[in-house]
Design an enzyme around this catalytic site. Structure first.
Site, PDB file in Angstrom:
ATOM      1  N   THR A 113      -2.400   3.576   0.893  1.00  0.00           N
ATOM      2  CA  THR A 113      -3.365   3.155   0.111  1.00  0.00           C
ATOM      3  C   THR A 113      -4.587   4.552  -0.187  1.00  0.00           C
ATOM      4  O   THR A 113      -5.168   4.402  -1.238  1.00  0.00           O
ATOM      5  CB  THR A 113      -4.198   2.131   0.828  1.00  0.00           C
ATOM      6  OG1 THR A 113      -3.504   1.190   1.391  1.00  0.00           O
ATOM      7  CG2 THR A 113      -5.579   1.849   0.755  1.00  0.00           C
ATOM      8  N   THR A 189      -1.395   3.334   6.272  1.00  0.00           N
ATOM      9  CA  THR A 189      -1.833   3.238   7.824  1.00  0.00           C
ATOM     10  C   THR A 189      -0.744   2.241   8.280  1.00  0.00           C
ATOM     11  O   THR A 189      -0.707   2.237   9.702  1.00  0.00           O
ATOM     12  CB  THR A 189      -3.325   2.421   7.615  1.00  0.00           C
ATOM     13  OG1 THR A 189      -3.094   1.145   6.704  1.00  0.00           O
ATOM     14  CG2 THR A 189      -3.969   3.328   7.067  1.00  0.00           C
ATOM     15  N   ASP A 190       0.157   1.347   7.517  1.00  0.00           N
ATOM     16  CA  ASP A 190       0.945   0.574   8.545  1.00  0.00           C
ATOM     17  C   ASP A 190       1.962   1.140   9.445  1.00  0.00           C
ATOM     18  O   ASP A 190       1.802   0.602  10.457  1.00  0.00           O
ATOM     19  CB  ASP A 190       1.786  -0.343   7.474  1.00  0.00           C
ATOM     20  CG  ASP A 190       0.781  -1.519   6.635  1.00  0.00           C
ATOM     21  OD1 ASP A 190      -0.341  -1.363   6.735  1.00  0.00           O
ATOM     22  OD2 ASP A 190       1.723  -2.083   5.831  1.00  0.00           O
ATOM     23  N   LYS A 268      -2.137   0.639  15.197  1.00  0.00           N
ATOM     24  CA  LYS A 268      -2.794  -0.069  14.184  1.00  0.00           C
ATOM     25  C   LYS A 268      -3.296  -1.436  14.782  1.00  0.00           C
ATOM     26  O   LYS A 268      -2.269  -2.273  14.910  1.00  0.00           O
ATOM     27  CB  LYS A 268      -2.124  -0.200  12.724  1.00  0.00           C
ATOM     28  CG  LYS A 268      -2.838  -0.736  11.734  1.00  0.00           C
ATOM     29  CD  LYS A 268      -2.349  -0.831  10.360  1.00  0.00           C
ATOM     30  CE  LYS A 268      -3.074  -1.307   9.390  1.00  0.00           C
ATOM     31  NZ  LYS A 268      -2.715  -1.353   8.011  1.00  0.00           N
TER      32      LYS A 268
HETATM   33  N1  ASP Z   1       0.894  -0.639   3.086  1.00  0.00           N
HETATM   34  C1  ASP Z   1       0.071   0.218   3.044  1.00  0.00           C
HETATM   35  C2  ASP Z   1       0.951   1.382   3.581  1.00  0.00           C
HETATM   36  O1  ASP Z   1       1.067   1.444   4.833  1.00  0.00           O
HETATM   37  C3  ASP Z   1      -1.048   0.199   3.570  1.00  0.00           C
HETATM   38  C4  ASP Z   1      -2.139   1.357   3.884  1.00  0.00           C
HETATM   39  O2  ASP Z   1      -1.624   2.489   3.308  1.00  0.00           O
HETATM   40  O3  ASP Z   1      -3.048   1.213   4.140  1.00  0.00           O
HETATM   41  O4  ASP Z   1       1.205   2.163   2.896  1.00  0.00           O
END
Ligand code: ASP
Length: 440
Positions: A113, A189-190, A268
């Site tokens: 993201t 973040t995942d 997370k």
């Molecule tokens: N699904 C995305 C990822 O982990 C969400 C994010 O970046 O926050 O790449």
């Protein structure tokens, strides 16, 4: 490119992308850095980044004043030839001359993201910012350090594979070799906490800081957490003597501070909040607010320490969540596996009594060929398999108790089996690598 009339004014005033400008419309004035026009942006709308990090668009009007703002330390870009990003529709900003008095921070981009924008046609979030775009969006970074920027991949973190960890570790080593004082990795973040943990294991004797940064809101949104997360990571590298792997994310919902979190003791804990990352049974390393305060012990930088890469990762390792009504046949799916992390209930329990004997027998059979490790799905608290007889039965068949997050245990097991003989790996799994929990 902006509209012809805006470009004409900018040219006449010798204002380029990244310069500090002052825009006055009637009695209202805005000051900030001039940003490139967004691909979907209105050509007649100037985008400026305010000093608090937010971008605003100002519709051009007759009589509007646009001035070059003489700000000390204003960021300047040159338009690099042949380096125009396909999508932004603006000249690609490139950083001019490094300032010898500042540290050098290399930013390695992997996607997620933080490197995405909202696609206004579909309403979805698509991965799109190139590395220079991101630096172009956050010119403040260049006031903190000399920034080098490289694109490693542009993927969401749920698509990460062990090869990506290996590529990141090698790239960190190259950047340090080239003289970087620290490295920021932008990441989805995942699964960011899996990657942080893998890098903490792979980068042995790391002499410098490696900080992973993500964002819960795409970088082009007003509510994005990317600005504070990125600039805090850069400040932490530039202003402290920390070495090791850490995660830098929002401490709370406001935009006041970030925490530097331990590589193997962080998870997370929320799907959308900006303060989703929490230390689990461990302490944050530091708070980056107005000041930077350390909150736990850390390993200091040492140029004489020589980074060694230990990149092996056994692919046949999995995680199995235990739950009521387990089908014993599920164990067959792991028959060729070298390692399996069980996410047990409570203190590290599995359904092995009262009609679940077949499940126990299958686990016992699997334990002959596969290293079984017990963690807990309670997330907080330690595993203790000595309290109940069922726990002791599991210990007898060779299940290793492990008071680590299931995700961290999974990475540790894959790394140990990828670099050491099975017996050594079993022994090291029992060893408390507390230094790794904190990321050094
Ligand atoms: N699904 C995305 C990822 O982990 C969400 C994010 O970046 O926050 O790449």
């Amino acid at each position: 490119m902006y509209s012809k009339r805006i470009e004409k004014i900018l040219k006449a005033k010798k204002i380029s992308i990244g310069d500090g400008i002052l825009v006055k419309r009637g009695r209202v004035a805005f000051e900030g850095a001039l940003m490139p026009r967004h691909e979907f942006g209105d050509k007649d709308c100037l985008v400026i980044k305010l000093d608090d990090g937010y971008n605003i668009g100002i519709k051009f009007e007759k009589g509007m004043e646009i001035k070059n703002r003489a700000v000390s330390g204003a960021v300047s870009f040159s338009n690099a030839k042949g380096n125009v990003p396909a999508k932004t529709g603006a000249p690609h900003p490139k950083i001019k001359k490094p300032d010898q008095s500042r540290p050098t921070v290399s930013i390695l981009h992997t996607g997620g993201t933080i490197a995405s924008r909202v696609d206004y046609e579909t309403g979805g979030v698509v991965a799109s910012f190139g590395p220079e775009d991101l630096v172009g969006m956050y010119p403040e970074l260049m006031k903190i350090a000399n920034i080098e920027s490289r694109l490693l991949s542009n993927i969401f973190s749920e698509d990460m594979r062990f090869e990506h960890y290996q590529l990141m570790a090698k790239s960190v080593s190259e950047e340090i070799e080239k003289g970087a004082d620290g490295v920021i990795i932008t990441h989805g973040t995942d699964t960011l906490h899996y990657t942080a943990c893998a890098l903490a294991f792979m980068l042995r004797d790391l002499p410098s800081p490696v900080i992973l940064v993500g964002a819960q809101r795409s970088s082009d949104r007003g509510s994005s957490d990317a600005f504070l997360n990125l600039t805090s990571a850069a400040r932490f590298i530039a202003e402290t003597d920390f070495s090791g792997v850490g995660i830098c994310m929002h401490e709370s919902l406001d935009d006041k501070s970030c925490l530097i979190l331990p590589a193997c003791g962080t998870r997370k804990m929320h799907s959308s909040r900006r303060d989703a990352f929490k230390p689990i049974d461990s302490k944050p390393i530091a708070r980056v607010g107005e000041k930077i305060e350390f909150m736990s012990d850390y390993r200091k930088r040492d140029e004489n320490r020589k980074l060694k890469l230990k990149l092996g990762m056994e692919k046949k390792v999995g995680i199995l969540k235990l739950h009521p009504n387990m089908d014993p046949k599920i164990i067959d799916a792991y028959k060729n596996y070298k390692g399996l992390v069980l996410e047990g209930t409570g203190l590290g329990h599995a359904p092995i009594g009262h009609g679940n004997e077949k499940f126990f027998n299958n686990l016992k059979k699997l334990a002959r060929t596969c290293v079984l490790v017990m963690t807990t799905q309670t997330i907080y608290g330690r595993v203790n398999m000595n309290v109940y007889s069922t726990g002791r039965m599991l210990l007898e068949i060779g299940v290793i108790p492990c008071s680590m997050l299931p995700e961290s245990a999974f990475i540790k097991l894959a790394w140990l089996l990828g670099n050491f003989k099975k017996d050594e790996a079993r022994e090291m799994m029992l060893k408390n690598f507390s230094e790794m929990r904190q990321g050094f």
